[in-house]
Design a protein around this motif. Structure first.
Motif, PDB file in Angstrom:
ATOM      1  N   PRO A  20       0.808  -1.234   0.000  1.00 37.20           N
ATOM      2  CA  PRO A  20       0.000   0.000   0.000  1.00 37.20           C
ATOM      3  C   PRO A  20       0.839   1.282   0.000  1.00 37.20           C
ATOM      4  CG  PRO A  20      -0.894  -1.593   1.564  1.00 37.20           C
ATOM      5  CD  PRO A  20       0.416  -2.150   1.085  1.00 37.20           C
ATOM      6  N   ASN A  21       2.057   1.243   0.557  1.00 30.50           N
ATOM      7  CA  ASN A  21       2.905   2.442   0.582  1.00 30.50           C
ATOM      8  C   ASN A  21       3.667   2.663  -0.722  1.00 30.50           C
ATOM      9  OD1 ASN A  21       4.707   0.347   0.726  1.00 30.50           O
ATOM     10  ND2 ASN A  21       5.634   0.965   2.670  1.00 30.50           N
ATOM     11  N   GLY A  22       3.428   1.827  -1.742  1.00 24.56           N
ATOM     12  CA  GLY A  22       4.049   2.000  -3.046  1.00 24.56           C
ATOM     13  C   GLY A  22       5.307   1.189  -3.262  1.00 24.56           C
ATOM     14  N   VAL A  23       5.792   0.494  -2.242  1.00 24.50           N
ATOM     15  CA  VAL A  23       6.999  -0.320  -2.383  1.00 24.50           C
ATOM     16  C   VAL A  23       6.651  -1.638  -3.073  1.00 24.50           C
ATOM     17  CG1 VAL A  23       8.811  -1.546  -1.133  1.00 24.50           C
ATOM     18  CG2 VAL A  23       8.076   0.726  -0.365  1.00 24.50           C
ATOM     19  N   TRP A  24       7.479  -1.992  -4.070  1.00 26.46           N
ATOM     20  CA  TRP A  24       7.324  -3.277  -4.750  1.00 26.46           C
ATOM     21  C   TRP A  24       8.258  -4.285  -4.081  1.00 26.46           C
ATOM     22  CZ3 TRP A  24       6.250  -3.473 -10.635  1.00 26.46           C
ATOM     23  CH2 TRP A  24       5.306  -2.500 -10.978  1.00 26.46           C
ATOM     24  N   ARG A  25       7.693  -5.358  -3.562  1.00 29.23           N
ATOM     25  CA  ARG A  25       8.499  -6.420  -2.943  1.00 29.23           C
ATOM     26  C   ARG A  25       8.746  -7.491  -3.995  1.00 29.23           C
ATOM     27  NH1 ARG A  25       9.245  -7.142   2.835  1.00 29.23           N
ATOM     28  NH2 ARG A  25       8.367  -5.074   2.686  1.00 29.23           N
ATOM     29  N   LEU A  26       9.950  -7.470  -4.580  1.00 21.18           N
ATOM     30  CA  LEU A  26      10.313  -8.384  -5.652  1.00 21.18           C
ATOM     31  C   LEU A  26      10.844  -9.692  -5.083  1.00 21.18           C
ATOM     32  CD1 LEU A  26      12.221  -5.806  -7.904  1.00 21.18           C
ATOM     33  CD2 LEU A  26       9.788  -6.371  -7.970  1.00 21.18           C
ATOM     34  N   SER A  27      10.518 -10.795  -5.743  1.00 22.74           N
ATOM     35  CA  SER A  27      10.988 -12.119  -5.310  1.00 22.74           C
ATOM     36  C   SER A  27      11.734 -12.797  -6.441  1.00 22.74           C
ATOM     37  CB  SER A  27       9.805 -12.988  -4.877  1.00 22.74           C
ATOM     38  OG  SER A  27       9.086 -12.382  -3.821  1.00 22.74           O
ATOM     39  N   ASP A  28      12.764 -13.588  -6.055  1.00 20.99           N
ATOM     40  CA  ASP A  28      13.588 -14.332  -7.012  1.00 20.99           C
ATOM     41  C   ASP A  28      14.149 -13.365  -8.060  1.00 20.99           C
ATOM     42  OD1 ASP A  28      14.870 -16.356  -8.283  1.00 20.99           O
ATOM     43  OD2 ASP A  28      13.070 -17.308  -9.105  1.00 20.99           O
ATOM     44  N   VAL A  29      15.045 -12.498  -7.613  1.00 21.92           N
ATOM     45  CA  VAL A  29      15.495 -11.348  -8.397  1.00 21.92           C
ATOM     46  C   VAL A  29      16.851 -11.632  -9.047  1.00 21.92           C
ATOM     47  CG1 VAL A  29      16.057  -8.893  -8.303  1.00 21.92           C
ATOM     48  CG2 VAL A  29      14.269  -9.829  -6.806  1.00 21.92           C
ATOM     49  N   LEU A  30      16.969 -11.212 -10.302  1.00 18.91           N
ATOM     50  CA  LEU A  30      18.249 -11.189 -11.015  1.00 18.91           C
ATOM     51  C   LEU A  30      18.471  -9.760 -11.493  1.00 18.91           C
ATOM     52  CD1 LEU A  30      20.741 -12.458 -12.334  1.00 18.91           C
ATOM     53  CD2 LEU A  30      19.302 -12.991 -14.325  1.00 18.91           C
ATOM     54  N   GLN A  31      19.502  -9.107 -10.951  1.00 21.68           N
ATOM     55  CA  GLN A  31      19.778  -7.711 -11.270  1.00 21.68           C
ATOM     56  C   GLN A  31      21.084  -7.604 -12.060  1.00 21.68           C
ATOM     57  OE1 GLN A  31      20.729  -4.655  -8.119  1.00 21.68           O
ATOM     58  NE2 GLN A  31      18.680  -3.938  -8.682  1.00 21.68           N
ATOM     59  N   THR A  32      21.017  -6.961 -13.205  1.00 23.02           N
ATOM     60  CA  THR A  32      22.185  -6.752 -14.063  1.00 23.02           C
ATOM     61  C   THR A  32      22.478  -5.258 -14.129  1.00 23.02           C
ATOM     62  OG1 THR A  32      21.516  -8.668 -15.398  1.00 23.02           O
ATOM     63  CG2 THR A  32      23.177  -7.186 -16.326  1.00 23.02           C
ATOM     64  N   ARG A  33      23.734  -4.863 -13.882  1.00 18.82           N
ATOM     65  CA  ARG A  33      24.115  -3.457 -13.908  1.00 18.82           C
ATOM     66  C   ARG A  33      25.223  -3.226 -14.932  1.00 18.82           C
ATOM     67  NH1 ARG A  33      22.310   0.182 -10.585  1.00 18.82           N
ATOM     68  NH2 ARG A  33      20.984  -0.454  -8.823  1.00 18.82           N
ATOM     69  N   TRP A  34      25.141  -2.075 -15.614  1.00 18.02           N
ATOM     70  CA  TRP A  34      26.175  -1.661 -16.562  1.00 18.02           C
ATOM     71  C   TRP A  34      26.842  -0.401 -16.016  1.00 18.02           C
ATOM     72  CZ3 TRP A  34      21.576  -3.779 -17.970  1.00 18.02           C
ATOM     73  CH2 TRP A  34      21.613  -4.871 -18.858  1.00 18.02           C
ATOM     74  N   GLN A  35      28.132  -0.445 -15.874  1.00 18.52           N
ATOM     75  CA  GLN A  35      28.901   0.694 -15.404  1.00 18.52           C
ATOM     76  C   GLN A  35      30.013   0.991 -16.400  1.00 18.52           C
ATOM     77  OE1 GLN A  35      30.250  -0.514 -11.530  1.00 18.52           O
ATOM     78  NE2 GLN A  35      28.333   0.105 -10.508  1.00 18.52           N
ATOM     79  N   VAL A  36      30.190   2.287 -16.658  1.00 21.34           N
ATOM     80  CA  VAL A  36      31.227   2.716 -17.594  1.00 21.34           C
ATOM     81  C   VAL A  36      32.428   3.184 -16.790  1.00 21.34           C
ATOM     82  CG1 VAL A  36      31.825   4.288 -19.464  1.00 21.34           C
ATOM     83  CG2 VAL A  36      29.490   3.374 -19.280  1.00 21.34           C
ATOM     84  N   ALA A  89      36.630   4.487 -16.419  1.00 20.39           N
ATOM     85  CA  ALA A  89      37.342   5.666 -16.931  1.00 20.39           C
ATOM     86  C   ALA A  89      37.752   5.498 -18.382  1.00 20.39           C
ATOM     87  CB  ALA A  89      38.571   5.950 -16.058  1.00 20.39           C
ATOM     88  N   ASN A  90      38.091   4.278 -18.803  1.00 19.72           N
ATOM     89  CA  ASN A  90      38.491   4.072 -20.194  1.00 19.72           C
ATOM     90  C   ASN A  90      37.298   3.743 -21.099  1.00 19.72           C
ATOM     91  OD1 ASN A  90      37.816   1.567 -19.265  1.00 19.72           O
ATOM     92  ND2 ASN A  90      39.818   0.607 -19.665  1.00 19.72           N
ATOM     93  N   SER A  91      36.074   4.065 -20.590  1.00 13.60           N
ATOM     94  CA  SER A  91      34.833   3.915 -21.363  1.00 13.60           C
ATOM     95  C   SER A  91      34.508   2.470 -21.691  1.00 13.60           C
ATOM     96  CB  SER A  91      34.899   4.732 -22.671  1.00 13.60           C
ATOM     97  OG  SER A  91      35.048   6.096 -22.380  1.00 13.60           O
ATOM     98  N   THR A  92      35.126   1.536 -20.991  1.00 16.74           N
ATOM     99  CA  THR A  92      34.784   0.130 -21.196  1.00 16.74           C
ATOM    100  C   THR A  92      33.653  -0.254 -20.247  1.00 16.74           C
ATOM    101  OG1 THR A  92      37.051  -0.386 -21.813  1.00 16.74           O
ATOM    102  CG2 THR A  92      35.633  -2.233 -21.176  1.00 16.74           C
ATOM    103  N   PRO A  93      32.513  -0.668 -20.756  1.00 13.88           N
ATOM    104  CA  PRO A  93      31.386  -0.995 -19.863  1.00 13.88           C
ATOM    105  C   PRO A  93      31.678  -2.239 -19.046  1.00 13.88           C
ATOM    106  CG  PRO A  93      30.858  -1.573 -22.138  1.00 13.88           C
ATOM    107  CD  PRO A  93      32.169  -0.857 -22.179  1.00 13.88           C
ATOM    108  N   GLN A  94      31.378  -2.163 -17.763  1.00 13.73           N
ATOM    109  CA  GLN A  94      31.529  -3.284 -16.852  1.00 13.73           C
ATOM    110  C   GLN A  94      30.137  -3.821 -16.510  1.00 13.73           C
ATOM    111  OE1 GLN A  94      34.569  -4.438 -15.968  1.00 13.73           O
ATOM    112  NE2 GLN A  94      35.506  -2.819 -17.219  1.00 13.73           N
ATOM    113  N   VAL A  95      29.974  -5.122 -16.668  1.00 12.27           N
ATOM    114  CA  VAL A  95      28.678  -5.756 -16.420  1.00 12.27           C
ATOM    115  C   VAL A  95      28.780  -6.617 -15.175  1.00 12.27           C
ATOM    116  CG1 VAL A  95      26.860  -7.231 -17.355  1.00 12.27           C
ATOM    117  CG2 VAL A  95      28.203  -5.786 -18.897  1.00 12.27           C
TER     118      VAL A  95
END
Length: 369
Positions: free
Chosen positions: A202-218, A220-226
């Protein structure tokens, strides 16, 4: 005048009620056959099909009631004209203006009933039907496809935008196969979060289950890190409420006028196209007043001579008028969506056209016949 009002109202109400019951009986049989065929493939019995069909009836009542008002009013007034009852009432002092005001008052009552059923009764029953169907068939998806939503948040003073894909809803606030794509202010993809299921609190929070999170970070040498991270649960704060999600997943007929308005405001705030739901909102807002138009269309039939066609012919003409009104209303909605016309004008034009036709016919009959 009280006697005249009682006579007219009782006769018209009886005819309208008869037509409504006839329509609902027909549509209940059609819905029952459809549900029986759909649920029978999953081994579900006729009892559930009968119950789901019953839950659909308030929605049919809302959609069909103005047409039932037209047919019932035409039948009642044409019968009174043929038996000379209306002629006697006119001779006794029931002028055109008084007759129009009496029927307008009755039409306002019909409009109020249409509004109550369309905004409070039918959406509740439609939601129950969708939820029951979801439990029986394994979930509700919008037109067989997933729904996409957008959200914006301020995180540490930096704006983040999210595109959320929901495959289906099992029950209010319970979602299956959720994907959340996070973008930075420049529109670059930062992360993707996939969850097998989610529960919206009810407060707007989504409670996710069995989660797989993928992040992309760039770097200094502009090479993306996954990087990938698996979590059993994850809480995601969001401005997407249960009502907004339900509106995206369920048909517009399950929403009240106020809910449609709030959803169009959400779409506009998220820079999404709201034209379709704007038209739906204005159509729903103006639809109860279709009863006024239907009664105005029926009134000229009281001034036709008794020998100017039998009652069955006049009722058939009323059915054709009702069908043409529905067709024009739907056609205006589709054309307005394609052409980008002003939503309130699209919704109001069919009613205004038919109201003008009815008043012109009424004025001509009173003056020349």
């Amino acid at each position: 005048m009280r006697t005249v009002r009682s006579l007219l109202y009782r006769d018209i109400l009886g005819s309208v009620l008869f037509v409504v019951l006839a329509f609902l009986s027909l549509f209940y049989f059609i819905d029952f056959v459809d549900e029986l065929d759909r649920l029978g493939r999953r081994g579900i019995g006729a009892g559930q099909a009968a119950w789901l069909s019953l839950l659909e009836q308030p929605g049919h009542f809302y959609e069909l009631f103005p047409i039932a008002v037209l047919i019932g009013s035409i039948y009642s007034l044409a019968r009174m004209a043929q038996s000379s009852e209306f002629t006697i009432l006119r001779t006794g002092g029931l002028g055109p203006g008084r007759a129009l005001s009496l029927l307008t008052t009755l039409a306002l009552g019909f409009a109020a009933l249409t509004f109550v059923v369309g905004d409070y009764v039918a959406p509740q029953f439609e939601r129950q039907a969708e939820q029951q169907r979801a439990r029986l068939t394994g979930g509700v998806a919008r037109s067989g496809n997933s729904a996409w939503l957008k959200d914006k948040q301020q995180i540490d003073g930096v704006e983040r935008s999210y595109s959320v894909n929901v495959q289906r809803a099992k029950a209010p606030g319970e979602l299956d196969k959720v994907r959340i794509f996070e973008f930075d202010a420049q529109g670059s993809l930062m992360s993707r979060t996939e969850a097998a299921s989610a529960k919206v609190e009810p407060n707007g929070v989504w409670r996710l289950s069995d989660v797989l999170q993928t992040r992309w970070q760039v770097s200094a040498n502009s090479t993306p890190q996954v990087s990938e991270l698996k979590l059993p649960t994850l809480d995601w704060p969001s401005g997407l409420t249960i009502n907004v999600i339900s509106a995206a997943l369920l048909p517009a007929k399950t929403m009240s006028t106020a809910e449609l308005y709030r959803y169009t405001q959400h779409l506009s705030a998220q820079e999404q196209s709201a034209q379709q739901h704007d038209i739906q909102f204005w159509r729903k807002a103006f639809y109860p007043f279709a009863c006024l138009v239907m009664v105005a269309l029926a009134l000229p039939f009281a001034y036709l001579h008794g020998r100017a066609g039998g009652i069955s012919l006049k009722v058939f003409g009323g059915i054709m008028l009702g069908i043409s009104f529905v067709l024009l209303n739907n056609l205006a909605g589709h054309l307005g969506l394609l052409k980008g016309w002003t939503p309130w004008a699209v919704a109001a034009t069919p009613s205004l056209i038919y109201l003008g036709i009815s008043l012109a016919a009424f004025g001509w009959l009173v003056r020349y016949r």
